[in-house]
Motif scaffolding. Sequence first.
Motif, mmCIF file in Angstrom:
data_model
loop_
_atom_site.group_PDB
_atom_site.id
_atom_site.type_symbol
_atom_site.label_atom_id
_atom_site.label_comp_id
_atom_site.label_asym_id
_atom_site.label_seq_id
_atom_site.Cartn_x
_atom_site.Cartn_y
_atom_site.Cartn_z
ATOM 1 N N ILE A 133 0.859 -1.185 0.000
ATOM 2 C CA ILE A 133 0.000 0.000 0.000
ATOM 3 C C ILE A 133 0.893 1.232 0.000
ATOM 4 O O ILE A 133 1.836 1.331 0.787
ATOM 5 N N ARG A 134 0.573 2.195 -0.826
ATOM 6 C CA ARG A 134 1.339 3.433 -0.880
ATOM 7 C C ARG A 134 0.638 4.462 0.004
ATOM 8 O O ARG A 134 -0.562 4.667 -0.110
ATOM 9 N N THR A 135 1.389 5.090 0.908
ATOM 10 C CA THR A 135 0.846 6.129 1.778
ATOM 11 C C THR A 135 1.789 7.315 1.794
ATOM 12 O O THR A 135 2.898 7.246 1.270
ATOM 13 N N SER A 136 1.321 8.387 2.450
ATOM 14 C CA SER A 136 2.221 9.532 2.605
ATOM 15 C C SER A 136 3.334 9.157 3.570
ATOM 16 O O SER A 136 3.194 8.230 4.376
ATOM 17 N N GLU A 137 4.398 9.882 3.534
ATOM 18 C CA GLU A 137 5.548 9.534 4.366
ATOM 19 C C GLU A 137 5.373 10.049 5.786
ATOM 20 O O GLU A 137 4.533 10.895 6.063
ATOM 21 N N LYS A 140 2.290 10.219 10.089
ATOM 22 C CA LYS A 140 0.890 10.203 9.663
ATOM 23 C C LYS A 140 0.637 9.012 8.722
ATOM 24 O O LYS A 140 -0.360 8.315 8.849
ATOM 25 N N GLY A 141 1.556 8.771 7.798
ATOM 26 C CA GLY A 141 1.423 7.629 6.890
ATOM 27 C C GLY A 141 1.487 6.310 7.633
ATOM 28 O O GLY A 141 0.749 5.364 7.327
ATOM 29 N N LEU A 142 2.370 6.258 8.625
ATOM 30 C CA LEU A 142 2.487 5.045 9.437
ATOM 31 C C LEU A 142 1.195 4.794 10.218
ATOM 32 O O LEU A 142 0.719 3.657 10.298
ATOM 33 N N HIS A 143 0.604 5.854 10.763
ATOM 34 C CA HIS A 143 -0.661 5.718 11.488
ATOM 35 C C HIS A 143 -1.758 5.165 10.572
ATOM 36 O O HIS A 143 -2.549 4.309 10.979
ATOM 37 N N VAL A 144 -1.812 5.666 9.330
ATOM 38 C CA VAL A 144 -2.823 5.186 8.382
ATOM 39 C C VAL A 144 -2.632 3.695 8.117
ATOM 40 O O VAL A 144 -3.596 2.921 8.097
ATOM 41 N N LEU A 164 -2.532 5.842 19.465
ATOM 42 C CA LEU A 164 -1.212 6.159 18.906
ATOM 43 C C LEU A 164 -0.902 7.646 19.046
ATOM 44 O O LEU A 164 0.223 8.037 19.353
ATOM 45 N N ASP A 165 -1.888 8.498 18.816
ATOM 46 C CA ASP A 165 -1.671 9.937 18.932
ATOM 47 C C ASP A 165 -1.394 10.345 20.376
ATOM 48 O O ASP A 165 -0.685 11.316 20.622
#
Length: 173
Positions: A133-137, A140-144, A164-165
Motif C-alpha cells: 500500500i502506498r501512503t504519505s511519508e 501520519k502515513g504510518l498511522h494510516v 497512537l496519537d
Amino acid sequence: MSDAIDEVQIRRLFMLLHGMYGNSVLDKYRIGQVDDDGEDVGMKSARSVWLNGLREFPQPIVMKALAKCTEKHKTFPPTLPEFRDICKSLMPRQWTAGTEAPRLEMSEALRSEQVQRARRAIAETRLQREGGIRTSEGIKGLHVLIAKAVGHAGGDEAATLLRLDAMPMRARA
C-alpha cells in the motif's frame, strides 16, 4: 519445383478470365489467323506476353490477383499492366534496414530521466504485485497503515489511532 507461373497456368488464367468476362477477352486478343494447331495466333501471342509479364509473381499471387479483378475490373478484363499492378499490390513487402539512416543519440540527462522513470515503474509494479500500500511519508502515513491493518484484523481503527496519537514521542520510537 518453382513457384513461378508457367504455360499451363497461363492457359488456366486465360480460361478463367474468359469465364469471368466472356468473349471480351477473346475479342481483345484474337486476330483471326490460326496456326497449324488451329489456335488463334493473337491469343497464343497474348498468352506468351502475359507469361513473360507475370513470371516474377508466384502462382498463388496471380490467382489472388484474378480474384481481385472482380472488385477492380467489374465489366472489362484488365490489361497486362493493370493485372501486374494488382499482383504487385498483393506481394509481401520486403523491408531491410538502410545503413544510411541516422542513429539518434540520447542525451545523458534524458537517459538519466528515462532510467529513473523505469525504476519508479518497476518499484510500483513490485509494490502492487506484493500487495503493498502506498501512503504519505512520516508518522501520519504510518498511522494510516496501522489503522488499516487493525481494521483488516477486525479491530477498532479509530481507537487505535487515538491511542497512537496519545503516546509520547519517545514511546513511539
